[in-house]
Motif scaffolding. Sequence first.
Motif, PDB file in Angstrom:
ATOM      1  N   GLU A 407      62.448  83.501  58.693  1.00 46.63           N
ATOM      2  CA  GLU A 407      61.844  82.211  58.355  1.00 46.63           C
ATOM      3  C   GLU A 407      61.729  81.310  59.581  1.00 46.63           C
ATOM      4  N   SER A 408      62.735  81.379  60.446  1.00 44.77           N
ATOM      5  CA  SER A 408      62.658  80.563  61.656  1.00 44.77           C
ATOM      6  C   SER A 408      61.435  80.941  62.478  1.00 44.77           C
ATOM      7  N   ALA A 409      61.172  82.263  62.541  1.00 42.13           N
ATOM      8  CA  ALA A 409      60.014  82.722  63.312  1.00 42.13           C
ATOM      9  C   ALA A 409      58.718  82.220  62.686  1.00 42.13           C
ATOM     10  N   ARG A 410      58.672  82.234  61.339  1.00 38.90           N
ATOM     11  CA  ARG A 410      57.463  81.731  60.672  1.00 38.90           C
ATOM     12  C   ARG A 410      57.323  80.235  60.896  1.00 38.90           C
ATOM     13  N   ALA A 411      58.461  79.515  60.767  1.00 37.39           N
ATOM     14  CA  ALA A 411      58.404  78.062  60.877  1.00 37.39           C
ATOM     15  C   ALA A 411      57.966  77.607  62.267  1.00 37.39           C
ATOM     16  N   LEU A 412      58.220  78.459  63.281  1.00 40.19           N
ATOM     17  CA  LEU A 412      57.786  78.104  64.626  1.00 40.19           C
ATOM     18  C   LEU A 412      56.263  78.105  64.734  1.00 40.19           C
ATOM     19  N   LEU A 414      54.558  81.183  64.732  1.00 39.54           N
ATOM     20  CA  LEU A 414      54.128  82.451  65.326  1.00 39.54           C
ATOM     21  C   LEU A 414      53.361  83.266  64.285  1.00 39.54           C
TER      22      LEU A 414
END
Lengths: 510, 265
Positions: A407-412, A414
């Motif tokens: 989720e962190s990767a999506r929220a960034l 990317l």
Amino acid sequence: MAGHPRRARMIRRRLGWTLLAGLTACLPLTGFARTPVVVGSKSFTESVILGEIVTRLINDKGGAARHRRELGGTRVLWDALLAGQIDVYPEYTGTLRQEILAGEGVGHGLTLAQALARHHVRMSAPLGFSNTYALGMKATLAGKLGIRTVSDLKGHPGLVFGLSNEFMDRADGWPGLRAAYGLAPRRVQGLQHDLAYRGIASGALDVTDLYTTDPEIAYYHLRVLDDDRHYFPRYQAVLVYRAGMAQARPAVAAALASLPGRIGQSRMIHMNARVKLDHVSEDAVAAGFIKRQFGLDSTGRVEDIGARLWRRTVEHLTLVLISLSMAVALAIPLGVVAALRPRWGQVILGVTGVIQTLPALAVLVFMIPLLGIGARPAVAALFLYSLLPIVRNTYTGLRDIPVSLRESARALGLPLGARLRLIDVPLASRAILAGIKTSAVINIGTATLGALIGAGGYGQPILTGIRLDDMGLILQGAVPAALMALAAQGGFDLLEKAVVPKGVRIHTRQ
Amino acid sequence: MPIISPRAIVLYTSPVLTLNGVSKTYPGSVALQSTDLSFMPGQTTVLIGPSGCGKSTLLRLLIGLVEADGGTIDMDGRRLSAGTLPALRRLMGYVIQEGGLFPHLNAEDNVTLMARYLGWARGRIAARLEELAALVRLPADSLRRFPGELSGGQRQRVSLMRALMLDPQVLLLDEPLGALDPMIRHELQRELKAIFRRLAKTVVLVTHDIAEAGLFANVIVLMREGRVVQQGSLRDLVERPADPFVGRFVQAQADSWRAIRDVLA
């Protein structure tokens, strides 16, 4: 900040992947060279000796030939001949009549040569000896029970029959024999021909099929039972070759024409005995025969052990690296899809799982009609076997990434491709690499079976060693294969340091 | 480069973020009932309420980690949708409880990941990194450490740096201090408040701690069972509770303080 440590790490990581890719990319170039005339032989001693004699004769008379030895049974050789993968191989008239051309009207207004011509195959004149099937048992036991003929066996249904696998299956073998004589033994087991002799010697088996040129008949003091109903046809040795090859290469045809009539019954038995009992190589026996019969110093190379080991290593490594790199190229994307799309994942994992349960030998044989004999079907089979560990590890590696990280990767912000490349695959790299390692080790072991269909490699000496009961030969294949597996394991451990990011290693230590 | 972006000090008169009738249902439970809410620029809004009240779901709707079943969300005048999400996410910074740092990247690479992906010049990245390290008071050598080598408090500082890297308009924080021990937590609360004040960004913070809410908030939004119960300052909640639940929620946390005082007395 920024600076060298990071760049060095990147370079090392890139180097690791480049090395892997480069190694696998250049491999298809080796190992598939075509030689002019290919002589085939079946996987038993007599056929290998004959194949070697034919190969040397062609070479010594100015042609160029290569011997693909121990390719398998009758069907494999015949199919390979028709497919043009081999040009000539030694065969027996009885086998041609009863097995290969069964039901094509041989003997009913059609000669054997005419039937062969329909397949664009020609047959030489008989080589000079006949190797017919027979049943045999220990002379002492036969004497005690008063058995002299096959018919006498009817009175002893308690005898244990150990029959070679091919004899069990072929129409002119056990099924026909049993019907012709009305035999009904209580225990019949199929096994490898050479193991049957050992079974007879040890007393585990009572009756076996044998070939009348087998040197073991004398060695083990066996009684050959009289075929009193004349069930077995005559099995005269001949050479079969493709008509097209004979026309295109008169020099080769001339060499082949010089062999018939030269190999008598006792000569063949003697040559078999030299190999099977005295452990002289087929190459040496064939060279000796050619010198005596033709006065030619055989020029065919006799490989020294180093060269042979190197050739087998290259063959084996070729099988492993091509199949493994193909598997990596397909299995990682499949694993990624499986992880991203759970419904497809079930199908992908299911199918690759089922492939894994198929017996290796069956898959290898199944590949022959599709891909012929040699390295190609073996590579295809090994490729299939290498899929599951990589797919499964890629899948679990990706699924095990904590939701919070994904989720962190999506929220960034990317996009999917960048997330896979920068986050997911590096985080799963250790699991993926472990999958490839497992595949590699399984692959190296399974590749030894490739020798059964003419793919060469470390399996070749193992097969020959089983045939000749030669532990030394078996070890010549088994030890390097084990060492290669160990080396692969070590190599992957090193590769892990280069490919798996340091942070992941720290992370999993905690 | 100034810490406070020119954009942030412009006085907006309209909300940066607006929810119109947004609802979200998970199989078997309603996470958010039809909700209208707006967030004013430069203000810190704290979403508070008991577990399962929908406060985290609301935050995750804003950053697009969950998709609304109904209603619309507008950010900076643009409607949140699959098409606009990648661009809008770059206007938002997101910090979660455990930091969500990627373990395979060191602190610096975590912070600069998105800027590198967007092709920022090396010098610009370095300058911004230095600025942010000073802002969150992270020692330079910590930047080269991997998340596994950092303390919990340091991880949250790095996570905040990552969220601020692209100088977003909005900062979304989901219980950012929830996993820290009380002393570190107390220390970071003060620092975080100073940082919010200094940056003057629009902040939406989720917590269940009423004292923390009071410390940070311009506006507190108290939620229960997927709906907003009351919106206002801490004083409003304490002195003019909208319903008995608000009173009980405030009272429960005040009681624990009274208990400590009673023990000491």
